[in-house]
Write a protein that holds these residues in place. Sequence first.
Motif, PDB file in Angstrom:
ATOM      1  N   VAL A   1      83.367 -59.767  36.210  1.00  0.00           N
ATOM      2  CA  VAL A   1      84.762 -59.404  35.933  1.00  0.00           C
ATOM      3  C   VAL A   1      85.489 -59.107  37.240  1.00  0.00           C
ATOM      4  CG1 VAL A   1      86.312 -57.754  34.784  1.00  0.00           C
ATOM      5  CG2 VAL A   1      84.124 -58.312  33.714  1.00  0.00           C
ATOM      6  N   ALA A   2      86.730 -59.598  37.369  1.00  0.00           N
ATOM      7  CA  ALA A   2      87.641 -59.106  38.391  1.00  0.00           C
ATOM      8  C   ALA A   2      88.622 -58.223  37.651  1.00  0.00           C
ATOM      9  CB  ALA A   2      88.357 -60.252  39.094  1.00  0.00           C
ATOM     10  N   GLY A   3      88.681 -56.930  38.033  1.00  0.00           N
ATOM     11  CA  GLY A   3      89.547 -55.982  37.345  1.00  0.00           C
ATOM     12  C   GLY A   3      90.749 -55.596  38.189  1.00  0.00           C
ATOM     13  N   VAL A   4      91.689 -54.909  37.555  1.00  0.00           N
ATOM     14  CA  VAL A   4      92.882 -54.380  38.226  1.00  0.00           C
ATOM     15  C   VAL A   4      93.541 -55.463  39.105  1.00  0.00           C
ATOM     16  CG1 VAL A   4      93.860 -52.324  39.279  1.00  0.00           C
ATOM     17  CG2 VAL A   4      91.604 -52.193  38.292  1.00  0.00           C
ATOM     18  N   HIS A   5      93.771 -56.631  38.518  1.00  0.00           N
ATOM     19  CA  HIS A   5      94.434 -57.749  39.218  1.00  0.00           C
ATOM     20  C   HIS A   5      93.768 -58.055  40.555  1.00  0.00           C
ATOM     21  CE1 HIS A   5      97.678 -57.531  36.284  1.00  0.00           C
ATOM     22  NE2 HIS A   5      97.670 -56.234  36.457  1.00  0.00           N
ATOM     23  N   GLY A   6      92.455 -58.003  40.603  1.00  0.00           N
ATOM     24  CA  GLY A   6      91.744 -58.398  41.813  1.00  0.00           C
ATOM     25  C   GLY A   6      91.358 -57.247  42.725  1.00  0.00           C
ATOM     26  N   LEU A   7      91.738 -56.001  42.404  1.00  0.00           N
ATOM     27  CA  LEU A   7      91.389 -54.868  43.276  1.00  0.00           C
ATOM     28  C   LEU A   7      89.917 -54.481  43.152  1.00  0.00           C
ATOM     29  CD1 LEU A   7      94.331 -52.295  43.279  1.00  0.00           C
ATOM     30  CD2 LEU A   7      93.827 -54.128  44.887  1.00  0.00           C
ATOM     31  N   GLU A   8      89.299 -54.799  42.016  1.00  0.00           N
ATOM     32  CA  GLU A   8      87.856 -54.541  41.903  1.00  0.00           C
ATOM     33  C   GLU A   8      87.189 -55.767  41.294  1.00  0.00           C
ATOM     34  OE1 GLU A   8      87.305 -51.051  39.419  1.00  0.00           O
ATOM     35  OE2 GLU A   8      87.733 -52.180  37.620  1.00  0.00           O
ATOM     36  N   ARG A   9      85.911 -55.942  41.633  1.00  0.00           N
ATOM     37  CA  ARG A   9      85.244 -57.149  41.169  1.00  0.00           C
ATOM     38  C   ARG A   9      83.756 -56.883  40.981  1.00  0.00           C
ATOM     39  NH1 ARG A   9      83.616 -62.313  43.133  1.00  0.00           N
ATOM     40  NH2 ARG A   9      83.503 -61.543  45.254  1.00  0.00           N
TER      41      ARG A   9
ATOM     42  N   ARG B   1      80.385 -59.147  40.681  1.00  0.00           N
ATOM     43  CA  ARG B   1      79.870 -60.508  40.810  1.00  0.00           C
ATOM     44  C   ARG B   1      78.892 -60.844  39.697  1.00  0.00           C
ATOM     45  NH1 ARG B   1      78.326 -59.829  47.141  1.00  0.00           N
ATOM     46  NH2 ARG B   1      79.997 -61.124  47.994  1.00  0.00           N
ATOM     47  N   ALA B   2      78.521 -62.131  39.634  1.00  0.00           N
ATOM     48  CA  ALA B   2      77.565 -62.582  38.621  1.00  0.00           C
ATOM     49  C   ALA B   2      76.246 -61.826  38.750  1.00  0.00           C
ATOM     50  CB  ALA B   2      77.346 -64.082  38.738  1.00  0.00           C
ATOM     51  N   GLY B   3      75.869 -61.466  39.992  1.00  0.00           N
ATOM     52  CA  GLY B   3      74.619 -60.739  40.224  1.00  0.00           C
ATOM     53  C   GLY B   3      74.714 -59.263  39.862  1.00  0.00           C
ATOM     54  N   GLY B   4      75.908 -58.765  39.542  1.00  0.00           N
ATOM     55  CA  GLY B   4      76.066 -57.379  39.114  1.00  0.00           C
ATOM     56  C   GLY B   4      76.635 -56.441  40.173  1.00  0.00           C
ATOM     57  N   GLU B   5      76.688 -56.874  41.475  1.00  0.00           N
ATOM     58  CA  GLU B   5      77.220 -55.976  42.501  1.00  0.00           C
ATOM     59  C   GLU B   5      78.709 -55.777  42.280  1.00  0.00           C
ATOM     60  OE1 GLU B   5      75.621 -59.351  44.958  1.00  0.00           O
ATOM     61  OE2 GLU B   5      75.760 -59.014  42.814  1.00  0.00           O
ATOM     62  N   ARG B   6      79.156 -54.541  42.528  1.00  0.00           N
ATOM     63  CA  ARG B   6      80.574 -54.231  42.373  1.00  0.00           C
ATOM     64  C   ARG B   6      81.207 -53.961  43.714  1.00  0.00           C
ATOM     65  NH1 ARG B   6      81.467 -51.068  36.756  1.00  0.00           N
ATOM     66  NH2 ARG B   6      83.548 -50.782  37.552  1.00  0.00           N
ATOM     67  N   MET B   7      82.473 -54.329  43.851  1.00  0.00           N
ATOM     68  CA  MET B   7      83.222 -54.024  45.069  1.00  0.00           C
ATOM     69  C   MET B   7      84.642 -53.628  44.697  1.00  0.00           C
ATOM     70  SD  MET B   7      83.141 -57.954  46.266  1.00  0.00           S
ATOM     71  CE  MET B   7      81.436 -57.967  45.779  1.00  0.00           C
ATOM     72  N   ALA B   8      85.238 -52.759  45.510  1.00  0.00           N
ATOM     73  CA  ALA B   8      86.604 -52.318  45.236  1.00  0.00           C
ATOM     74  C   ALA B   8      87.379 -52.231  46.545  1.00  0.00           C
ATOM     75  CB  ALA B   8      86.588 -50.960  44.548  1.00  0.00           C
ATOM     76  N   ALA B   9      88.661 -52.603  46.498  1.00  0.00           N
ATOM     77  CA  ALA B   9      89.510 -52.514  47.679  1.00  0.00           C
ATOM     78  C   ALA B   9      89.787 -51.042  47.991  1.00  0.00           C
ATOM     79  CB  ALA B   9      90.825 -53.243  47.419  1.00  0.00           C
ATOM     80  N   PRO B  10      89.809 -50.678  49.282  1.00  0.00           N
ATOM     81  CA  PRO B  10      90.096 -49.284  49.640  1.00  0.00           C
ATOM     82  C   PRO B  10      91.559 -48.926  49.348  1.00  0.00           C
ATOM     83  CG  PRO B  10      89.946 -50.643  51.605  1.00  0.00           C
ATOM     84  CD  PRO B  10      89.618 -51.535  50.445  1.00  0.00           C
ATOM     85  N   VAL B  11      91.786 -47.687  48.937  1.00  0.00           N
ATOM     86  CA  VAL B  11      93.144 -47.237  48.591  1.00  0.00           C
ATOM     87  C   VAL B  11      93.400 -45.891  49.257  1.00  0.00           C
ATOM     88  CG1 VAL B  11      94.579 -46.417  46.676  1.00  0.00           C
ATOM     89  CG2 VAL B  11      93.152 -48.449  46.376  1.00  0.00           C
ATOM     90  N   ASP B  12      94.623 -45.681  49.750  1.00  0.00           N
ATOM     91  CA  ASP B  12      95.008 -44.400  50.352  1.00  0.00           C
ATOM     92  C   ASP B  12      95.151 -43.366  49.230  1.00  0.00           C
ATOM     93  OD1 ASP B  12      96.485 -42.194  51.345  1.00  0.00           O
ATOM     94  OD2 ASP B  12      97.347 -43.445  52.938  1.00  0.00           O
TER      95      ASP B  12
END
Length: 257
Positions: free
Chosen positions: A84-92, A94-105
């Motif tokens: 899933v890519a969530g919040v219009h691309g701010l978090e994602r 991957r197919a392997g399950g790892e999650r990533m999120a853009a940094p926010v102030d």
Amino acid sequence: MAATPAPLTSLDHTGLRPEDMAVFLDFDGTLADLAERPDQVSVPGETLHALQRLKRSLDGALAIITGRPIDDIDKFLAPLVLPVAGVHGLERRRAGGERMAAPVDQEKFGLLRERLQSFADANPGLLLEVKQGSMALHYRQRPDLAEACAAAVGAALTGLDGFHVLHGKMVIEVKGGTATKADALAAFMREEPFRGRVPFFAGDDVTDEDAFHEIARLSGISIKVGRGTTAALFRTDGTASFRHWLGSLADSFDAAK
Ligand SMILES: [Mg+2]
């Protein structure tokens, strides 16, 4: 100038092979009908089953690209878990399950939240939805306040840079980052199991147009669900007709295996 999209019924999916396709789907207004409140939506069991079958026949090359947080999507699609890519691309995820999120102030984010929450509290029927790196002011129950909401968002952003405003259907979204649905789609397409396949994306809202342009760049297939100006190649009336078409795609992929 975009050409008029062709009716989705004219897309012959018997010619599409599951091993060649990567399928990306928006959630609200595409898989699920829009509701008064964002927590009131659901996906019909038949469609969940079609998604399960698609995931299998596509060898996992099926992802959701949405304005919602990833955790929301997991709840609505349970027991199915998809990239899933969530919040219009701010978090994602991957197919392997790892999650990533853009940094926010966080300091600016907190200030904006305070300002918009007090506006929402002062106007019954408005709902402020706070997500990872973004917040959404929903006015579906108060369409009379559309202009007041836009003005309040403008005022709340005074002195705060780095935010981006998206106008959706009865909602104004304020994102603390520049990533778009197109960026999310491009990122998936660089990874397994999506890489090298023909991308397909269906969405219903203005925030999906970035992804439709990305699909055009990648020579893929794009579908606009519902009315409105679009860069998509195909169009279907609404969620019911799209879900029906998705079910027949799942049938045809199952038959091709
Ligand atoms: Mg949508």
